[in-house]
Design an enzyme around this catalytic site. Structure first.
Site, PDB file in Angstrom:
ATOM      1  N   CYS A  10     -13.150  -9.761  18.801  1.00 50.56           N
ATOM      2  CA  CYS A  10     -14.397  -8.986  18.646  1.00 50.56           C
ATOM      3  C   CYS A  10     -15.633  -9.708  19.178  1.00 50.56           C
ATOM      4  CB  CYS A  10     -14.588  -8.606  17.181  1.00 50.56           C
ATOM      5  SG  CYS A  10     -14.283  -9.937  16.028  1.00 50.56           S
ATOM      6  N   GLN A  47     -21.741 -13.994  13.298  1.00 49.88           N
ATOM      7  CA  GLN A  47     -20.703 -12.965  13.167  1.00 49.88           C
ATOM      8  C   GLN A  47     -20.624 -12.348  11.769  1.00 49.88           C
ATOM      9  OE1 GLN A  47     -17.992 -15.403  16.346  1.00 49.88           O
ATOM     10  NE2 GLN A  47     -16.912 -13.897  15.128  1.00 49.88           N
ATOM     11  N   ARG A  95      -2.056 -11.236  23.481  1.00 50.04           N
ATOM     12  CA  ARG A  95      -3.167 -11.186  24.466  1.00 50.04           C
ATOM     13  C   ARG A  95      -2.965 -12.064  25.695  1.00 50.04           C
ATOM     14  NH1 ARG A  95      -7.841 -11.880  20.121  1.00 50.04           N
ATOM     15  NH2 ARG A  95      -7.827  -9.767  19.238  1.00 50.04           N
ATOM     16  N   SER A 118       0.821  -1.232   0.000  1.00 54.14           N
ATOM     17  CA  SER A 118       0.000   0.000   0.000  1.00 54.14           C
ATOM     18  C   SER A 118       0.842   1.262   0.000  1.00 54.14           C
ATOM     19  CB  SER A 118      -0.897   0.024   1.247  1.00 54.14           C
ATOM     20  OG  SER A 118      -1.690  -1.115   1.297  1.00 54.14           O
ATOM     21  N   ASN A 131     -18.453  -5.051  15.726  1.00 49.38           N
ATOM     22  CA  ASN A 131     -17.178  -5.783  15.791  1.00 49.38           C
ATOM     23  C   ASN A 131     -15.962  -4.934  15.435  1.00 49.38           C
ATOM     24  OD1 ASN A 131     -18.794  -6.334  13.264  1.00 49.38           O
ATOM     25  ND2 ASN A 131     -16.765  -6.930  12.534  1.00 49.38           N
ATOM     26  N   HIS A 157     -21.772  -8.214  15.425  1.00 48.80           N
ATOM     27  CA  HIS A 157     -21.863  -9.615  15.844  1.00 48.80           C
ATOM     28  C   HIS A 157     -23.058  -9.778  16.789  1.00 48.80           C
ATOM     29  CE1 HIS A 157     -18.159 -10.193  13.897  1.00 48.80           C
ATOM     30  NE2 HIS A 157     -17.329 -10.372  14.903  1.00 48.80           N
TER      31      HIS A 157
HETATM   32  N1  NAP Z   1     -12.250  -7.004  11.670  1.00 48.58           N
HETATM   33  C1  NAP Z   1     -12.662  -7.115  12.925  1.00 48.58           C
HETATM   34  O1  NAP Z   1     -13.868  -7.092  13.244  1.00 48.58           O
HETATM   35  C2  NAP Z   1     -11.654  -7.253  14.025  1.00 48.58           C
HETATM   36  C3  NAP Z   1     -12.084  -7.063  15.330  1.00 48.58           C
HETATM   37  C4  NAP Z   1     -11.164  -7.209  16.376  1.00 48.58           C
HETATM   38  C5  NAP Z   1      -9.863  -7.510  16.090  1.00 48.58           C
HETATM   39  N2  NAP Z   1      -9.454  -7.693  14.793  1.00 48.58           N
HETATM   40  C6  NAP Z   1      -8.034  -7.950  14.558  1.00 48.58           C
HETATM   41  O2  NAP Z   1      -7.486  -6.736  14.042  1.00 48.58           O
HETATM   42  C7  NAP Z   1      -6.424  -7.021  13.135  1.00 48.58           C
HETATM   43  C8  NAP Z   1      -6.715  -6.354  11.802  1.00 48.58           C
HETATM   44  O3  NAP Z   1      -7.905  -6.896  11.252  1.00 48.58           O
HETATM   45  P1  NAP Z   1      -8.562  -6.324   9.925  1.00 48.58           P
HETATM   46  O4  NAP Z   1      -9.885  -6.971   9.871  1.00 48.58           O
HETATM   47  O5  NAP Z   1      -8.465  -4.855   9.880  1.00 48.58           O
HETATM   48  O6  NAP Z   1      -7.565  -6.941   8.805  1.00 48.58           O
HETATM   49  P2  NAP Z   1      -7.327  -6.470   7.288  1.00 48.58           P
HETATM   50  O7  NAP Z   1      -8.544  -5.749   6.763  1.00 48.58           O
HETATM   51  O8  NAP Z   1      -6.839  -7.665   6.574  1.00 48.58           O
HETATM   52  O9  NAP Z   1      -6.127  -5.380   7.395  1.00 48.58           O
HETATM   53  C9  NAP Z   1      -4.811  -5.758   7.708  1.00 48.58           C
HETATM   54  C10 NAP Z   1      -3.883  -4.545   7.645  1.00 48.58           C
HETATM   55  O10 NAP Z   1      -2.562  -4.956   8.020  1.00 48.58           O
HETATM   56  C11 NAP Z   1      -1.627  -4.568   6.998  1.00 48.58           C
HETATM   57  N3  NAP Z   1      -0.540  -5.531   6.878  1.00 48.58           N
HETATM   58  C12 NAP Z   1      -0.608  -6.845   6.500  1.00 48.58           C
HETATM   59  N4  NAP Z   1       0.616  -7.418   6.527  1.00 48.58           N
HETATM   60  C13 NAP Z   1       1.492  -6.456   6.906  1.00 48.58           C
HETATM   61  C14 NAP Z   1       2.900  -6.411   7.111  1.00 48.58           C
HETATM   62  N5  NAP Z   1       3.683  -7.488   6.899  1.00 48.58           N
HETATM   63  N6  NAP Z   1       3.458  -5.242   7.509  1.00 48.58           N
HETATM   64  C15 NAP Z   1       2.704  -4.135   7.707  1.00 48.58           C
HETATM   65  N7  NAP Z   1       1.359  -4.101   7.518  1.00 48.58           N
HETATM   66  C16 NAP Z   1       0.755  -5.250   7.135  1.00 48.58           C
HETATM   67  C17 NAP Z   1      -2.463  -4.515   5.739  1.00 48.58           C
HETATM   68  O11 NAP Z   1      -1.814  -3.671   4.791  1.00 48.58           O
HETATM   69  P3  NAP Z   1      -1.963  -3.886   3.189  1.00 48.58           P
HETATM   70  O12 NAP Z   1      -3.339  -3.400   2.837  1.00 48.58           O
HETATM   71  O13 NAP Z   1      -0.889  -3.041   2.652  1.00 48.58           O
HETATM   72  O14 NAP Z   1      -1.793  -5.356   2.928  1.00 48.58           O
HETATM   73  C18 NAP Z   1      -3.766  -3.910   6.278  1.00 48.58           C
HETATM   74  O15 NAP Z   1      -3.610  -2.523   6.413  1.00 48.58           O
HETATM   75  C19 NAP Z   1      -6.307  -8.554  13.083  1.00 48.58           C
HETATM   76  O16 NAP Z   1      -5.337  -8.960  13.999  1.00 48.58           O
HETATM   77  C20 NAP Z   1      -7.704  -8.996  13.517  1.00 48.58           C
HETATM   78  O17 NAP Z   1      -7.694 -10.291  14.061  1.00 48.58           O
HETATM   79  C21 NAP Z   1     -10.316  -7.544  13.758  1.00 48.58           C
END
Ligand code: NAP
Length: 355
Positions: free
Chosen positions: A151, A178, A112, A40, A333, A244
């Site tokens: 979440c 979810q 965690r 990105s 979530n 959720h």
């Molecule tokens: N979604 C939910 O409801 C939710 C709720 C609670 C917790 N979480 C947790 O929050 C975290 C993020 O979830 P998400 O849903 O936002 O995931 P996501 O949409 O897949 O976004 C992941 C982000 O991390 C970046 N990334 C991936 N690999 C990387 C690397 N090697 N170095 C630096 N940046 C990197 C990606 O960048 P690029 O776009 O450049 O690949 C993107 O900005 C996860 O650990 C998830 O388990 C999610």
């Protein structure tokens, strides 16, 4: 007072975009760096924006995404990193930030369950924040990591907290419905979920039990002591964008009257409300009387004031039998269960003077 300099890790993802929205014009924090992977690098936020429920301001949309470089962030005076990194990569990157003296507020599962790292939900366990003093000693940099829960656990733990404190319940069954945004972007393939329900989410049921016990437990004499509560979960992915929904069953030999349960939930207030933290909802648990609520499309954004939209949990269809209490619970979530949870944690840490 000058705002504290912050960075968003994973700013192009689902959680990262929520961070960008919630931290835009925040009274305590100013985002000076939007980071993601090399994929990105150089893109503007407007090119990656996927949130449909909040407008992307013109200035915010022009922010340029940079690669993730903890040492560079520290050199720029960044004090706080809000992490929306996938668990597969979050561990070492968040450690690197903390070891450069940065306070990390993370959504990832990587840290965690560590002995000196809290899973913080300020309405439930604000006192667990003292565990970072032990972590700070280990790291010797002044930096630390605070996590928020998975979440699906966050909403459940909030709903359980006042009931467990007052009635001592220990036996909980939960079935989840979810949302798709919980799987990140692009998430579940459309052909797998269109007109369908997927009755399996990897590691989710285990996390609900393990994290729930740590969150509802104590931090005493320098260590975490788990709550004795047993949480048996069945988790499913459904064709809903955000929110959720959870069907909760609490078994006990002495279930109080429905009115008392509803009053206990609706009257629940805690430290974030007392401190008037900017993202704290006035009423953390909203109880609905209608027979068909809560619903994701109607209730996912519950919470006031405006900055706390999506931070309240909604509970409805409370039913009591002699030995079983049942209700539905809904939480956002990516806000309460994601970015909003981390922002509230950072607000607490700032207000308590630990950053
Ligand atoms: N979604 C939910 O409801 C939710 C709720 C609670 C917790 N979480 C947790 O929050 C975290 C993020 O979830 P998400 O849903 O936002 O995931 P996501 O949409 O897949 O976004 C992941 C982000 O991390 C970046 N990334 C991936 N690999 C990387 C690397 N090697 N170095 C630096 N940046 C990197 C990606 O960048 P690029 O776009 O450049 O690949 C993107 O900005 C996860 O650990 C998830 O388990 C999610």
């Amino acid at each position: 007072m000058a705002k504290r300099k912050a960075a968003i890790l994973g700013s192009s993802g689902m959680i990262g975009q929520r961070f960008a929205h919630m931290l835009d014009s925040h009274p305590y924090f100013e985002v000076v760096s939007y980071c993601a992977s090399d994929r990105s690098e150089g893109k503007r936020l407007s090119e990656v924006w996927k949130l449909t429920d909040v407008p992307l301001g013109e200035d915010l949309g022009q922010e340029v995404i940079s690669p993730t470089d903890p040492a560079g962030l520290a050199r720029r005076g960044v004090e706080i990193a809000f992490s929306g990194l996938p668990s597969e990569v979050a561990g070492p990157i968040e450690d690197d930030c903390a070891d450069h003296g940065i306070a990390v507020f993370s959504n990832a599962a990587s840290h965690r369950m560590e002995n000196d790292t809290p899973i913080l939900i300020p309405e439930i366990n604000a006192d667990h924040l003292v565990s970072i003093e032990i972590q700070k000693k280990r790291r010797k940099s002044g930096g630390f990591i605070v996590t928020n829960a998975n979440c699906s656990v966050t909403g459940l733990a909030l709903g359980l907290k006042p009931l467990v404190d007052k009635f001592g319940f220990k036996d909980v069954d939960v079935a989840t419905y979810q949302a798709l945004s919980g799987a990140g972007y692009p998430g579940v393939p459309s052909l797998d979920i269109q007109g369908n329900v997927l009755p399996f989410i990897k590691n989710e049921e285990e996390k609900m039990g393990l994290e729930g016990r740590k969150i509802l437990g104590q931090f005493s004499k320098g260590r975490f002591v788990d709550s004795p509560i047993q949480i048996h979960a069945s988790c499913a992915r459904v064709h809903v964008r955000d929110g959720h929904l959870e069907a909760v069953f609490i078994r006990d030999k002495d279930i109080p009257a429905k009115k008392e349960i509803a009053r206990t939930l609706a009257q629940f207030r805690a430290k974030p409300q007392k401190l008037k933290l900017p993202s704290a909802p006035d009423q953390p648990i909203i109880v609905r009387e209608e027979p068909n609520r809560p619903q994701p499309v109607l209730d996912v954004d519950a919470g006031s004031p405006e900055r706390a939209k999506g931070m309240a949990v909604t509970i409805g269809r409370i039913r009591t039998d002699k030995d079983c209490l049942r209700f539905y619970l809904l939480s956002h979530n990516t806000i309460r269960g994601g970015a909003g949870g981390s922002v509230l944690n950072a607000e607490l840490a700032h207000k308590e003077g630990v950053i």
